[in-house]
Design a protein around this motif. Structure first.
Motif, PDB file in Angstrom:
ATOM      1  N   THR A 196       0.806  -1.221   0.000  1.00 48.05           N
ATOM      2  CA  THR A 196       0.000   0.000   0.000  1.00 48.05           C
ATOM      3  C   THR A 196       0.836   1.267   0.000  1.00 48.05           C
ATOM      4  O   THR A 196       0.270   2.366   0.026  1.00 48.05           O
ATOM      5  CB  THR A 196      -0.921   0.024   1.231  1.00 48.05           C
ATOM      6  N   THR A 197       2.163   1.123  -0.005  1.00 48.24           N
ATOM      7  CA  THR A 197       2.996   2.331  -0.008  1.00 48.24           C
ATOM      8  C   THR A 197       3.962   2.349  -1.192  1.00 48.24           C
ATOM      9  O   THR A 197       4.032   3.346  -1.919  1.00 48.24           O
ATOM     10  CB  THR A 197       3.802   2.455   1.303  1.00 48.24           C
TER      11      THR A 197
ATOM     12  N   THR B  78       3.604   1.031  -3.864  1.00 49.54           N
ATOM     13  CA  THR B  78       2.785   1.083  -5.064  1.00 49.54           C
ATOM     14  C   THR B  78       2.220   2.473  -5.377  1.00 49.54           C
ATOM     15  O   THR B  78       1.688   2.686  -6.464  1.00 49.54           O
ATOM     16  CB  THR B  78       1.598   0.130  -4.870  1.00 49.54           C
ATOM     17  N   VAL B  79       2.316   3.396  -4.433  1.00 50.03           N
ATOM     18  CA  VAL B  79       1.563   4.647  -4.559  1.00 50.03           C
ATOM     19  C   VAL B  79       2.109   5.554  -5.657  1.00 50.03           C
ATOM     20  O   VAL B  79       1.441   6.496  -6.077  1.00 50.03           O
ATOM     21  CB  VAL B  79       1.492   5.376  -3.197  1.00 50.03           C
TER      22      VAL B  79
END
Lengths: 380, 140
Positions: free
Chosen positions: A137-138, A140-141
């Motif tokens: 979730t990070t 990939t941001v």
């Protein structure tokens, strides 16, 4: 002086190893690498590994009395940093033979350090309150910004996973060996849009180790396997939290570490026969290909989708199947180096013919740090 | 396990206290270097641009644009009831970026266009307030 990797091995198995603590994985990797080099622990006077269990515990358990230690812990690329630091230490005469070890119970979490970040840490204040759940979730941001700026398509992003399955399908040790299509990737469940499950790395248990020494000592000792020369290396870092990365479409530390490695090695892109780019998620090899200068900006997605990094392509990349399909303990850098060394020795499961020069790009954290090694099985 | 169901609550340090005090007062406070006049984030006592320690706290406008995001389908503790949620990085009008969540709109790729205008809102959480961003609409 050129440093030489004279021993390289992984743990007997990688994958799901609930009977192995992280510490045991370090020791198994070390044992296998020393055996690969034809050396004993008494030949080693330097030890490098990441923070937990750390070089003191590894040296003690192996019965090594170290004259030099390195505990650099800057994410999954740390082991590439260790090789670079070992080169410098050996050249400076601080030690002569360094063991670099990795062991991680990433999946089974046996004897693994806690992952928690305190509520007053940088992450605890400026990431965790927003529901981040680790790298998926990070890390990939950045991707949607890259896609908007360059026109990378969802299909091209998915093609990274497709290409690497073509390699892992030839590797009996790989966790995921079934060929997949772009449609398969896009049909796998969403983890963090735009990333589907098959665009995210595995989470496994495993380890490995390297033995690094000077060219002179390698020649004096004699080596069981073909020596692998470290022609050049580079390292850098950017931000401890991904929101502060300068530009979400390019990694500064990818650029700087690879520029340094290529310059020291005195090689150009055309010299590179084989490439490993740390692939925690499908976008990372895309950034790597561009930031290292193998392709122009915005061209990497099409380059991979067209098969140029696949078997038979002109730039074989991530030939073990990578973190997406081979194994990913959490700190994958050791495995990227191991595959590069296997290719240079001619002993890889999916061997590429005629590999003489290989390059490894390791990522740490979420584009937090990077190191690049230029390796060869011959001297320039 | 009710303790597992609450969202993570940040705990200020002395360096970050003005940021969190600002959030509690409904202001988005960031730092600005007096020497080189540039803003920066996250809170720290030295300007990363010029190295000066002569830095001050200012109140940002609260206007921002959407720089990038993911839509998380694996809820963190406390987020399960939100459905898929946007973990975003926004660029403040002052030029600095920060991670946040996008709220007050249905979280779909169609609704979340990069560079769309946003404005800050504050969500009480434990004994602090967390800055989140909502679509600002065309009028802002």
């Amino acid at each position: 002086m050129t440093a030489v990797i004279i021993g390289a091995a992984e743990t007997d198995e990688v994958g799901r190893l609930p009977e192995h603590s992280a510490f045991r994985l370090h020791l198994e990797g070390a044992r296998n690498a020393l055996a690969d080099a034809g050396l004993t622990k008494d030949d080693v006077d330097g030890v490098a590994t990441v923070g937990t269990p750390g070089p003191v515990q590894v040296a003690h358990a192996l019965g090594v009395t170290p004259a030099w230690l390195d505990g650099t812990s800057v994410g999954g690329t740390s082991f590439l940093f260790h090789v670079r630091h070992a080169m410098a230490a050996i050249e400076a005469g601080l030690c002569h033979t360094v063991l670099v070890t990795h062991g991680e119970s990433g999946r089974s979490r046996v004897g693994a350090p806690p992952r928690a970040f305190g509520p007053d840490s940088l992450l605890g204040q400026f990431e965790l309150p927003y529901g981040t759940m680790g790298p998926a979730t990070t890390f990939t941001v950045t991707a949607l910004r890259y896609m908007k700026e360059t026109g990378l398509t969802h299909e091209q992003l998915a093609s990274v996973a497709v290409a690497q399955r073509r390699w892992s399908s030839r590797n009996p040790r790989a966790a995921m060996r079934d060929l997949v299509t772009v449609d398969d990737v896009l049909a796998s469940r969403l983890v963090a849009y735009p990333f589907h499950l098959l665009e995210c790395c595995l989470v496994t248990d495993g380890g490995g180790a390297l033995v690094v020494t000077s060219r002179e000592r390698a020649e004096a000792l004699g080596t069981r396997k073909p020596p692998v020369y470290v022609l050049g290396a580079g390292e850098s870092a950017e931000s401890p939290i991904i929101s502060q990365m300068e530009d979400f479409t390019t990694s500064r530390s990818f650029r700087l570490s690879s520029q340094a490695a290529f310059a020291e090695a005195k090689i150009t892109h055309g010299d590179v026969d084989h490439l490993m780019i740390y692939d925690a998620f499908a976008h990372v090899p895309i950034y790597g290909l561009e930031d290292m200068g193998f392709v122009g900006r915005g061209e990497a997605g099409a380059f991979i989708a067209e098969g140029h990094t696949s078997p038979g392509g002109r730039l074989p990349m991530n030939t073990n199947g990578g973190g997406l399909s081979y194994t990913h303990t959490g700190m994958y850098g050791m495995f990227a180096m191991q595959e590069s060394i296997r290719q240079l020795r001619g002993e890889a499961a999916a061997q590429v013919p005629g590999v003489e020069v290989g390059v490894v790009l390791g990522n740490g954290g979420m584009f937090m740090s990077a190191a690049t090694l230029a390796l060869a099985n011959r001297l320039p | 396990m009710s303790a597992d169901q609450s969202k993570a609550i940040p705990r200020p340090t002395p360096e970050t206290r003005p940021f969190w005090d600002g959030a509690a007062a409904g202001e988005l406070r960031i730092q600005r270097c007096v020497a080189c006049a540039r803003h920066y984030f996250y809170p720290r006592p030295v300007c990363p641009h010029c190295g000066s320690s002569d830095v001050e706290w200012v109140t940002a406008s609260g206007r921002a644009t959407l720089y990038s995001y993911v839509i998380s389908h694996r809820p963190a503790p406390g987020f399960a009831g939100d459905g898929p949620y946007a973990i975003a990085v926004v660029e403040l009008e002052e030029g600095v970026r920060m991670m946040t969540n996008i709220v007050h709109t249905e979280i779909t790729p169609e609704n979340l266009a990069l560079d769309m205008p946003l404005r800050v809102v504050f969500e009480p959480r434990g004994d602090v307030h967390v800055p989140l961003f909502e679509p600002a609409g065309e009028a802002s």
